[in-house]
Motif scaffolding. Structure first.
Motif, PDB file in Angstrom:
ATOM      1  N   PRO A 117       0.775  -0.871   0.041  1.00 45.94           N
ATOM      2  CA  PRO A 117       0.340  -0.242   0.307  1.00 45.94           C
ATOM      3  C   PRO A 117       1.384   1.306   0.536  1.00 45.94           C
ATOM      4  O   PRO A 117       0.402   2.631  -0.698  1.00 45.94           O
ATOM      5  N   LYS A 118       1.882   1.329   0.915  1.00 50.01           N
ATOM      6  CA  LYS A 118       2.773   2.378   0.935  1.00 50.01           C
ATOM      7  C   LYS A 118       3.254   2.921  -0.605  1.00 50.01           C
ATOM      8  O   LYS A 118       3.161   3.949  -0.895  1.00 50.01           O
ATOM      9  N   HIS A 119       3.473   1.528  -1.065  1.00 53.95           N
ATOM     10  CA  HIS A 119       4.305   1.786  -2.194  1.00 53.95           C
ATOM     11  C   HIS A 119       3.406   2.531  -3.756  1.00 53.95           C
ATOM     12  O   HIS A 119       3.095   3.592  -3.996  1.00 53.95           O
ATOM     13  N   PHE A 120       2.070   2.479  -3.362  1.00 50.15           N
ATOM     14  CA  PHE A 120       1.157   2.081  -4.475  1.00 50.15           C
ATOM     15  C   PHE A 120       0.309   4.125  -4.601  1.00 50.15           C
ATOM     16  O   PHE A 120       0.677   4.388  -4.846  1.00 50.15           O
ATOM     17  N   ARG A 121       0.202   4.168  -2.566  1.00 45.19           N
ATOM     18  CA  ARG A 121      -0.462   5.373  -2.716  1.00 45.19           C
ATOM     19  C   ARG A 121       1.165   6.226  -3.054  1.00 45.19           C
ATOM     20  O   ARG A 121       0.486   7.625  -3.104  1.00 45.19           O
ATOM     21  N   GLY A 122       2.274   6.332  -1.912  1.00 48.36           N
ATOM     22  CA  GLY A 122       3.598   7.134  -3.171  1.00 48.36           C
ATOM     23  C   GLY A 122       3.457   7.430  -4.248  1.00 48.36           C
ATOM     24  O   GLY A 122       3.809   8.376  -4.456  1.00 48.36           O
ATOM     25  N   THR A 123       3.255   6.250  -5.236  1.00 49.64           N
ATOM     26  CA  THR A 123       3.606   6.337  -6.049  1.00 49.64           C
ATOM     27  C   THR A 123       2.791   8.227  -6.896  1.00 49.64           C
ATOM     28  O   THR A 123       3.073   9.069  -7.603  1.00 49.64           O
ATOM     29  N   ILE A 124       0.647   7.442  -6.550  1.00 56.38           N
ATOM     30  CA  ILE A 124       0.115   8.109  -7.299  1.00 56.38           C
ATOM     31  C   ILE A 124       0.447   9.468  -6.428  1.00 56.38           C
ATOM     32  O   ILE A 124       0.229  10.329  -6.784  1.00 56.38           O
ATOM     33  N   ASN A 125       0.415   9.630  -5.208  1.00 54.09           N
ATOM     34  CA  ASN A 125       0.067  11.015  -4.361  1.00 54.09           C
ATOM     35  C   ASN A 125       1.885  11.923  -5.840  1.00 54.09           C
ATOM     36  O   ASN A 125       1.342  13.351  -6.041  1.00 54.09           O
ATOM     37  N   ARG A 126       2.974  11.601  -5.310  1.00 55.02           N
ATOM     38  CA  ARG A 126       3.731  12.059  -5.331  1.00 55.02           C
ATOM     39  C   ARG A 126       3.383  12.868  -7.113  1.00 55.02           C
ATOM     40  O   ARG A 126       3.411  13.877  -7.636  1.00 55.02           O
ATOM     41  N   PHE A 127       2.799  11.855  -7.783  1.00 50.25           N
ATOM     42  CA  PHE A 127       2.279  12.262  -9.519  1.00 50.25           C
ATOM     43  C   PHE A 127       1.398  13.046  -9.743  1.00 50.25           C
ATOM     44  O   PHE A 127       2.094  14.561  -9.702  1.00 50.25           O
ATOM     45  N   PHE A 128       0.552  13.337  -8.679  1.00 47.65           N
ATOM     46  CA  PHE A 128      -1.144  14.076  -8.619  1.00 47.65           C
ATOM     47  C   PHE A 128      -0.299  15.519  -7.791  1.00 47.65           C
ATOM     48  O   PHE A 128      -0.678  16.656  -7.987  1.00 47.65           O
ATOM     49  N   HIS A 129       0.516  15.348  -6.416  1.00 54.82           N
ATOM     50  CA  HIS A 129       1.069  16.510  -6.471  1.00 54.82           C
ATOM     51  C   HIS A 129       1.620  17.037  -7.019  1.00 54.82           C
ATOM     52  O   HIS A 129       1.845  18.476  -6.512  1.00 54.82           O
ATOM     53  N   GLY A 130       2.673  16.915  -7.401  1.00 51.93           N
ATOM     54  CA  GLY A 130       3.565  17.462  -8.445  1.00 51.93           C
ATOM     55  C   GLY A 130       3.021  17.911 -10.118  1.00 51.93           C
ATOM     56  O   GLY A 130       3.673  18.999 -10.449  1.00 51.93           O
ATOM     57  N   ALA A 131       1.987  17.081 -10.535  1.00 53.69           N
ATOM     58  CA  ALA A 131       1.757  17.926 -11.716  1.00 53.69           C
ATOM     59  C   ALA A 131       0.000  17.422 -12.347  1.00 53.69           C
ATOM     60  O   ALA A 131      -0.043  16.764 -12.346  1.00 53.69           O
ATOM     61  N   PRO A 132      -1.026  18.203 -10.857  1.00 54.94           N
ATOM     62  CA  PRO A 132      -2.093  17.861 -10.889  1.00 54.94           C
ATOM     63  C   PRO A 132      -2.532  18.598 -11.926  1.00 54.94           C
ATOM     64  O   PRO A 132      -4.031  17.717 -12.216  1.00 54.94           O
TER      65      PRO A 132
END
Length: 527
Positions: A301-316
């Motif tokens: 869960p940590k990996h999937f949550r972190g990967t997706i959040n990183r993307f949309f936080h940096g490029a909404p």
């Protein structure tokens, strides 16, 4: 078929042409074979099909070394066969995306043959040439992904040429505007032929540092030294240069001249792939991009949550395209197997998870059957990468073995003769006509339909909920709630509100209390 935004939230099915279907009995898949089996792809409910390269090539890297960008390699067929395939796909409601390998060519490409002859040839600076250092060594310390230094000596020019991959794959010089214009012409050729978009190979490799500065050492992995010399460096100067962005904008401007076309870029970078995905899909650049962040062994869960959040936080305003498998990595059912009770359960929960993510999705051929990685012997290998790094890395042939259509037919119904890669018993056990494959395939159809008919799942926002491992829980548009047990144990959770089940497996719901069995999950509409 004319919706300009069809790609947003779409599901694409990747075909590896050499291994999909052999129509002419030479042991290699071909375009007519793809056409014969398009009904299978369409039956899944996907939006598009992506073809790995079918262009003229000496096949050093199985088509990722192109010698003619505007013709079909005879092993795959003809331009007429290609046109027939596109027409049939469109009849079935499928878009067609083709691979464009424009960061590098084959050393058999006539322009490279011209370029290597002389510093005065008319294509002299269409590739990346540099003088040796005073002691005759290469101009930089850059390494090749496929082993050894990334520079090859050409005695006729008394210079080195640069290759990020094999020495038979020289890199184009995108600092030369004529090279950019040529590549836009290549893309226009295929757009005019009716293709609906491009998968852009190694999309962050187009530009190199013009000053030819050495890459610094990368100490991240040095506690356990990597088996690839390439991974000892941080590729700060040999790829991912800022000038890449303006070139991507030129590509987008071309596609915007056509209706309903798209691009998806492959970003390969050990340090900032997610950030580059965001940068490349913001504004009028690429429509979508993917990286290798979800193509590894991590199923937490940590990996999937972190990967997706990183993307949309940096490029909404950017847009990702997620995948768990493709032609470059071991199949995900094998990679994730330790996280579930059996391969079938892992295949199904992985499909549900991937098809619930925000972004577009790419599925790899055989994934819908629950297909697993093929164990290869050294003498069976064809992959340049596997041959270079065996046994620490077995290469990519294990995920490229032929589609298995009929369990009882010779070679699984793929060909009437011995195929280019072997068909083995574990793969035959998951042939299209087996009960195991049918169960997994039926789930893919159901899940893709749920995604296509639930706007929140297709394009809605995504918010992760605070749940303990091994549970991953999130909402889509605050309308749909998704909960996944990423383990082989049983877990119980409480949802924030009651809901109606859209699709589930191994899940028991009592109002807001949910019990998830091994690899169990629930996708539900909030009441």
């Amino acid at each position: 078929m004319t919706d300009d935004n069809w790609w947003r939230g779409s599901v694409t099915y990747q075909v590896y042409p050499r291994s999909f279907m052999d129509s002419d009995g030479d042991g290699v898949g071909d375009i007519k074979g793809i056409t014969q089996k398009l009904d299978h792809i369409a039956s899944l409910g996907v939006d598009a099909v992506w073809l790995s390269p079918v262009f003229t090539s000496p096949m050093l890297d199985m088509g990722y070394d192109v010698s003619d960008y505007t013709d079909i390699d005879p092993v795959y067929g003809t331009l007429s066969d290609f046109d027939d395939m596109v027409a049939r796909a469109h009849e079935l409601g499928l878009k067609v995306i083709v691979d464009q390998v424009i960061s590098h060519a084959s050393d058999q490409h006539p322009f490279f043959q011209n370029s290597r002859m002389s510093r005065d040839s008319d294509k002299s600076d269409w590739f990346i040439w540099a003088d040796p250092k005073s002691d005759g060594t290469p101009p930089t310390n850059w390494m090749s992904l496929f082993g050894g230094v990334a520079w090859e000596w050409e005695p006729r020019r008394r210079q080195y040429y640069f290759h990020n991959f094999a020495k038979g794959q020289p890199d184009w010089n995108f600092w030369n505007p004529e090279v950019q214009d040529y590549m836009l012409g290549v893309m226009k050729f295929w757009l005019d032929r009716g293709v609906d978009g491009f998968r852009l190979d190694t999309v962050n490799y187009y530009f190199h540092d013009k000053k030819l500065r050495d890459n610094p050492a990368d100490y991240v992995n040095h506690e356990h030294p990597p088996h690839k010399p390439y991974d000892y460096q941080y590729q700060l100067f040999s790829k991912s240069q800022p000038e890449n962005v303006a070139w991507l904008e030129r590509i987008r401007a071309l596609l915007d001249q056509y209706d309903a076309r798209t691009t998806v870029g492959e970003v390969g970078d050990n340090h900032k792939a997610i950030e580059l995905m965001g940068e490349y899909t913001t504004g009028k650049r690429l429509h979508m991009a993917y990286s290798f962040d979800m193509l590894g062994p991590d199923f937490s869960p940590k990996h999937f949550r972190g990967t997706i959040n990183r993307f949309f936080h940096g490029a909404p305003d950017g847009w990702p395209c997620w995948a768990f498998s493709n032609h470059d990595v071991p199949r995900h059912t094998t990679r994730f197997l330790d996280h579930g009770p059996d391969s079938e359960a892992v295949s199904i929960v992985s499909a549900a998870l991937l098809l619930s993510f925000r972004g577009s999705v790419c599925l790899y051929q055989g994934e819908e059957l629950g297909q697993i990685e093929t164990e290869m012997l050294y003498e069976e290998l064809t992959d340049v990468q596997g041959l270079a790094y065996w046994p620490d890395e077995k290469g990519r042939d294990g995920c490229r073995t032929p589609m298995v259509w009929e369990q009882g037919a010779p070679f699984g119904g793929f060909s009437t003769v011995k195929p280019w890669l072997p068909v083995k018993e574990p793969q035959l056990a998951r042939a299209v006509d087996t009960e195991t494959a049918q169960r997994v395939m039926q789930f893919y159809r159901e899940m893709i339909k749920v995604r296509a008919t639930t706007p929140a799942l297709k394009t809605g926002t995504m918010t992760f909920l605070d749940m303990p491992d091994p549970v991953l829980t999130f909402t889509r548009d605050d309308d749909v709630i998704c909960a996944f047990n990423l383990s082989k144990g049983t877990v119980a959770i409480d949802l924030p509100c009651p809901c109606d089940t859209l699709i589930s497996r191994s899940a028991s719901v009592d109002k807001t209390h949910v019990t998830l069995g091994p690899s169990g999950f629930l996708v539900a509409q909030k009441i």
